[in-house]
Scaffold this active site. Sequence first.
Site, PDB file in Angstrom:
ATOM      1  N   LYS A 198       0.851  -1.184   0.000  1.00 35.82           N
ATOM      2  CA  LYS A 198       0.000   0.000   0.000  1.00 35.82           C
ATOM      3  C   LYS A 198       0.886   1.233   0.000  1.00 35.82           C
ATOM      4  O   LYS A 198       1.953   1.246   0.613  1.00 35.82           O
ATOM      5  CB  LYS A 198      -0.898   0.023   1.246  1.00 35.82           C
ATOM      6  CG  LYS A 198      -1.717   1.303   1.410  1.00 35.82           C
ATOM      7  CD  LYS A 198      -2.489   1.330   2.727  1.00 35.82           C
ATOM      8  CE  LYS A 198      -3.158   2.671   2.915  1.00 35.82           C
ATOM      9  NZ  LYS A 198      -3.924   2.754   4.172  1.00 35.82           N
ATOM     10  N   GLU A 243      -8.520  11.820  13.253  1.00 42.27           N
ATOM     11  CA  GLU A 243      -7.813  10.603  13.666  1.00 42.27           C
ATOM     12  C   GLU A 243      -6.891  10.799  14.871  1.00 42.27           C
ATOM     13  O   GLU A 243      -5.872  11.492  14.782  1.00 42.27           O
ATOM     14  CB  GLU A 243      -6.996  10.044  12.498  1.00 42.27           C
ATOM     15  CG  GLU A 243      -6.342   8.707  12.810  1.00 42.27           C
ATOM     16  CD  GLU A 243      -5.814   7.992  11.580  1.00 42.27           C
ATOM     17  OE1 GLU A 243      -5.237   6.907  11.731  1.00 42.27           O
ATOM     18  OE2 GLU A 243      -5.977   8.519  10.466  1.00 42.27           O
TER      19      GLU A 243
END
Length: 387
Positions: free
Chosen positions: A139, A189
Amino acid sequence: MTTASELRPPAAATGSDLLAAYRPGPDRALLATPTRTLLAEGVHRLVDDPSTAARALAGARPDGGRRLLVGAIPFAPDAPARLFVPERVRTAGPVPAGGSAAPVASPGWRSRPVPEPDGYRSAVAEAVRRLAGDSPLEKVVLARTLELTSPGGADLAAMASRLVHRDPYGYTFAVPAGGSATLIGASPELLVSRRGERVVSNPLAGSAARSADPVEDLRRAEELLHSEKDLAEHAFVADAVRAALAPYCAELIVPERPTLLRTAAMWHLSSTVTGILREPSTSALELALALHPTPAVCGTPTDRARAAIGELEPFDRGLYTGVVGWGDAAGDGEWVVTLRCAEADGDRLRLFAGAGVVAASDPELELAETSAKFRTFLHVLGLEDAR
């Protein structure tokens, strides 16, 4: 004659009071979270190396007796941090929900995307090519920027207020970014918080844009919750958080499946990870540095993802996708991932947004995700279409 009102002690400042008192500057910082509001003023000591934070705090004697470190740490491991021990710190509870989130009045903005949309699609396509087959790269997170310019620049105090009220359960920050620049944003977050021996991390990965139509909005949320591509992307992050925190925790609980977290602009896949420290001396900042960068902002494996970012992104991220927050001399603190943010300096406002690219990614959809993430700021500026 002394009156009853003169004998009454002054009322403690509220979160709304501290938010209203914030003014940007190289020696001021605002942090507004779901649990507290913090306003720091004056520089007692600058800290450009996070590893020296404990020593800086140990020697500090700021006003009020509480020793705090505030500021931001960049994405690049070799870049200097923008941290400082303030002279004065005021804290209060959270800013109540329900305030105005109307756009900030400002003159006309000119916008320039970097890279252009076609360039970003090409970068994503190249990342997908590198991820194919038996590549060790699993990723990579690719970002783009939107550079806005306007005579007089942005009203950062008003912008901070709008950001807090737009997402009252997020983490709003406005901290010095070097020189006359300010890093301002509202991250969804939580990288890590520590209170006593209790540790909490809330990794997010896998996103979908919100819709004004309630039926369509619910459909998008359900689709995200069952998306194999997004669940796989989230698993990379949750596993990385588990691996980073496990050496520090005697107990660690990681949910088997993510749940949904919503902001004003986005749906996110979310996991709340909780733990109990093995050693009470481990600080929140130490934990944040052990976690940073997560696959949610870099990719996996970290070194290969960093290399790909350096080759495919045509700009320096600076503090974007770094860490921003506070820590105290006792080791408690709250550090968030530097997302949904902009760097403001004079007439310029540089916005950032990124998307996680895996082998199944579609360049057009990743471009759309970054456009949706820009909306946090564009809404505040009344510029919904400039992306």
